[in-house]
Design a protein around this motif. Structure first.
Motif, PDB file in Angstrom:
ATOM      1  N   SER A  70       8.313  -7.653  27.550  1.00 28.05           N
ATOM      2  CA  SER A  70       9.558  -6.889  27.555  1.00 28.05           C
ATOM      3  C   SER A  70       9.491  -5.847  26.443  1.00 28.05           C
ATOM      4  N   HIS A  71      10.072  -4.709  26.712  1.00 25.38           N
ATOM      5  CA  HIS A  71       9.998  -3.585  25.780  1.00 25.38           C
ATOM      6  C   HIS A  71      11.268  -3.513  24.937  1.00 25.38           C
ATOM      7  N   SER A  72      11.110  -3.227  23.627  1.00 24.57           N
ATOM      8  CA  SER A  72      12.255  -3.084  22.728  1.00 24.57           C
ATOM      9  C   SER A  72      12.140  -1.767  21.986  1.00 24.57           C
ATOM     10  N   TYR A  73      13.123  -0.906  22.169  1.00 26.27           N
ATOM     11  CA  TYR A  73      13.131   0.348  21.425  1.00 26.27           C
ATOM     12  C   TYR A  73      13.374   0.108  19.937  1.00 26.27           C
ATOM     13  N   ASP A  74      14.114  -0.939  19.612  1.00 26.93           N
ATOM     14  CA  ASP A  74      14.337  -1.250  18.201  1.00 26.93           C
ATOM     15  C   ASP A  74      13.028  -1.647  17.519  1.00 26.93           C
ATOM     16  N   ASP A  75      12.256  -2.522  18.167  1.00 23.47           N
ATOM     17  CA  ASP A  75      10.966  -2.920  17.599  1.00 23.47           C
ATOM     18  C   ASP A  75      10.024  -1.723  17.506  1.00 23.47           C
ATOM     19  N   ARG A  76      10.071  -0.894  18.503  1.00 22.39           N
ATOM     20  CA  ARG A  76       9.231   0.299  18.534  1.00 22.39           C
ATOM     21  C   ARG A  76       9.562   1.236  17.360  1.00 22.39           C
ATOM     22  N   PHE A  77      10.850   1.407  17.107  1.00 25.13           N
ATOM     23  CA  PHE A  77      11.283   2.262  16.011  1.00 25.13           C
ATOM     24  C   PHE A  77      10.891   1.659  14.662  1.00 25.13           C
ATOM     25  N   THR A  78      11.134   0.370  14.494  1.00 23.34           N
ATOM     26  CA  THR A  78      10.819  -0.299  13.232  1.00 23.34           C
ATOM     27  C   THR A  78       9.335  -0.187  12.903  1.00 23.34           C
ATOM     28  N   LEU A  79       8.488  -0.428  13.892  1.00 22.05           N
ATOM     29  CA  LEU A  79       7.045  -0.317  13.667  1.00 22.05           C
ATOM     30  C   LEU A  79       6.668   1.124  13.333  1.00 22.05           C
ATOM     31  N   GLY A  80       7.277   2.072  14.009  1.00 24.77           N
ATOM     32  CA  GLY A  80       6.984   3.474  13.730  1.00 24.77           C
ATOM     33  C   GLY A  80       7.292   3.842  12.291  1.00 24.77           C
ATOM     34  N   VAL A  81       8.424   3.391  11.795  1.00 25.75           N
ATOM     35  CA  VAL A  81       8.789   3.661  10.396  1.00 25.75           C
ATOM     36  C   VAL A  81       7.790   3.014   9.446  1.00 25.75           C
ATOM     37  N   GLU A  82       7.371   1.778   9.761  1.00 20.23           N
ATOM     38  CA  GLU A  82       6.407   1.095   8.884  1.00 20.23           C
ATOM     39  C   GLU A  82       5.061   1.815   8.883  1.00 20.23           C
ATOM     40  N   VAL A  83       4.638   2.307  10.022  1.00 21.32           N
ATOM     41  CA  VAL A  83       3.384   3.060  10.094  1.00 21.32           C
ATOM     42  C   VAL A  83       3.490   4.335   9.256  1.00 21.32           C
ATOM     43  N   LEU A  84       4.620   5.029   9.349  1.00 21.24           N
ATOM     44  CA  LEU A  84       4.822   6.229   8.550  1.00 21.24           C
ATOM     45  C   LEU A  84       4.806   5.901   7.052  1.00 21.24           C
ATOM     46  N   LEU A  85       5.471   4.832   6.676  1.00 22.27           N
ATOM     47  CA  LEU A  85       5.498   4.447   5.265  1.00 22.27           C
ATOM     48  C   LEU A  85       4.104   4.109   4.748  1.00 22.27           C
ATOM     49  N   ALA A  86       3.322   3.415   5.591  1.00 20.49           N
ATOM     50  CA  ALA A  86       1.947   3.087   5.184  1.00 20.49           C
ATOM     51  C   ALA A  86       1.126   4.358   4.993  1.00 20.49           C
ATOM     52  N   GLY A  87       1.320   5.330   5.876  1.00 17.55           N
ATOM     53  CA  GLY A  87       0.600   6.593   5.744  1.00 17.55           C
ATOM     54  C   GLY A  87       1.005   7.349   4.491  1.00 17.55           C
ATOM     55  N   ILE A  88       2.304   7.387   4.208  1.00 21.31           N
ATOM     56  CA  ILE A  88       2.775   8.067   3.000  1.00 21.31           C
ATOM     57  C   ILE A  88       2.256   7.361   1.755  1.00 21.31           C
ATOM     58  N   GLU A  89       2.272   6.033   1.800  1.00 21.52           N
ATOM     59  CA  GLU A  89       1.780   5.281   0.639  1.00 21.52           C
ATOM     60  C   GLU A  89       0.303   5.568   0.391  1.00 21.52           C
ATOM     61  N   ALA A  90      -0.474   5.726   1.450  1.00 29.79           N
ATOM     62  CA  ALA A  90      -1.890   6.070   1.295  1.00 29.79           C
ATOM     63  C   ALA A  90      -2.035   7.450   0.651  1.00 29.79           C
ATOM     64  N   ARG A  91      -1.177   8.388   1.028  1.00 28.77           N
ATOM     65  CA  ARG A  91      -1.207   9.716   0.417  1.00 28.77           C
ATOM     66  C   ARG A  91      -0.795   9.657  -1.055  1.00 28.77           C
ATOM     67  N   VAL A  92       0.179   8.810  -1.356  1.00 28.48           N
ATOM     68  CA  VAL A  92       0.604   8.635  -2.757  1.00 28.48           C
ATOM     69  C   VAL A  92      -0.553   8.107  -3.587  1.00 28.48           C
ATOM     70  N   ALA A  93      -1.254   7.091  -3.056  1.00 29.35           N
ATOM     71  CA  ALA A  93      -2.376   6.497  -3.788  1.00 29.35           C
ATOM     72  C   ALA A  93      -3.480   7.529  -4.008  1.00 29.35           C
ATOM     73  N   ALA A  94      -3.740   8.330  -2.984  1.00 29.26           N
ATOM     74  CA  ALA A  94      -4.787   9.358  -3.097  1.00 29.26           C
ATOM     75  C   ALA A  94      -4.404  10.408  -4.144  1.00 29.26           C
ATOM     76  N   SER A  95      -3.126  10.769  -4.172  1.00 32.86           N
ATOM     77  CA  SER A  95      -2.675  11.776  -5.142  1.00 32.86           C
ATOM     78  C   SER A  95      -2.794  11.228  -6.564  1.00 32.86           C
ATOM     79  N   ARG A  96      -2.460   9.980  -6.762  1.00 32.21           N
ATOM     80  CA  ARG A  96      -2.553   9.386  -8.093  1.00 32.21           C
ATOM     81  C   ARG A  96      -4.009   9.261  -8.536  1.00 32.21           C
ATOM     82  N   ALA A  97      -4.871   8.946  -7.591  1.00 32.14           N
ATOM     83  CA  ALA A  97      -6.290   8.779  -7.933  1.00 32.14           C
ATOM     84  C   ALA A  97      -6.924  10.115  -8.328  1.00 32.14           C
ATOM     85  N   SER A  98      -6.421  11.192  -7.738  1.00 39.78           N
ATOM     86  CA  SER A  98      -7.023  12.496  -8.034  1.00 39.78           C
ATOM     87  C   SER A  98      -6.391  13.137  -9.259  1.00 39.78           C
TER      88      SER A  98
END
Length: 241
Positions: A213-241
């Motif tokens: 069964s499909h859930s738009y709420d679950d889909r949205f929540t995962l999307g936000v978490e994926v975006l946050l993980a990507g931003i966090e990776a960019r933050v880590a890269a910026s701090r390392a450089s």
């Protein structure tokens, strides 16, 4: 018309013989009173708030394309020209609707201290805004800016949180837009803008096979978490450089 040109005291018609009973104190035909027709007075002056409230209801329930001076006049019980004199042009009215709606929602934000939660609160509240008030998404799809006093403060808060996390100014601004675009796209799919019911993703055989069964709420929540993980990776890269 607002004033009935025939509004005058009606002349009693002669009653047929025997049509009047004596139940009311044996009143004669000549004594029977006929109430005069009431004149319709001029409508009360409308306020901008009354027009905007009515326009918001029409736009949310029927769509911006159904919003007209005629529709507003019918909803408010006045002539279309009365609405026009009160509010001005329809383009100005559309902008006012979006501005007021966005301001009301933006004023409800309660900002946490952690940048991740700031992004999450923004994404979730923005999604609620557009699902609760479809006129905002519809206006956005017509390339109208979602500009308001409060919305500028929201952008500033989210971008500042990303800057404080360690993103360079340019990346912080673009990261905000990435989240913004994701929410707009998600809600567009959620409400079926631009696609037929048969083409919705949860109808695909593979989706049903994997998810059940499909859930738009679950889909949205995962999307936000994926975006946050990507931003966090960019933050880590910026701090390392």
């Amino acid at each position: 018309m607002l004033v009935d040109p025939l509004a005058h005291a009606a002349t009693p018609r002669p009653a047929a013989a025997g049509a009047v009973s004596g139940a009311a104190g044996n009143a004669s035909v000549g004594e029977a009173e006929v109430a005069p027709r009431r004149r319709r007075g001029r409508p009360n002056v409308l306020s901008r708030e009354q027009v905007i409230d009515a326009a918001t209801r029409i736009a949310n329930e029927e769509g911006l394309d159904r919003l007209s001076f005629r529709a507003l006049g019918a909803a408010l019980g006045v002539a279309p020209m009365t609405v026009h004199r009160t509010i001005g042009g329809l383009d100005d009215l559309h902008a006012e609707l979006v501005r007021r709606t966005v301001d009301e929602f933006a004023s409800t934000f309660v900002w946490p201290s952690d940048w991740r939660e700031v992004v999450r609160v923004f994404a979730c509240t923005f999604r609620d805004l557009m699902t609760t008030h479809p006129l905002v998404l519809e206006s956005h799809s017509q390339h109208a800016p979602l500009a308001s006093t409060e919305s500028d403060g929201v952008v500033r808060t989210v971008v500042s949180a990303l800057q404080d996390a360690g993103l360079p100014d340019r990346e912080a601004m673009y990261a905000f837009f990435v989240v913004y675009d994701f929410v707009v796209g998600h809600v567009g799919v959620l409400v079926g803008r631009g696609s037929s019911e048969a083409g919705r993703p949860e109808r695909h055989a593979l989706v049903g096979e994997i998810l059940g069964s499909h859930s738009y709420d679950d889909r949205f929540t995962l999307g936000v978490e994926v975006l946050l993980a990507g931003i966090e990776a960019r933050v880590a890269a910026s701090r390392a450089s």
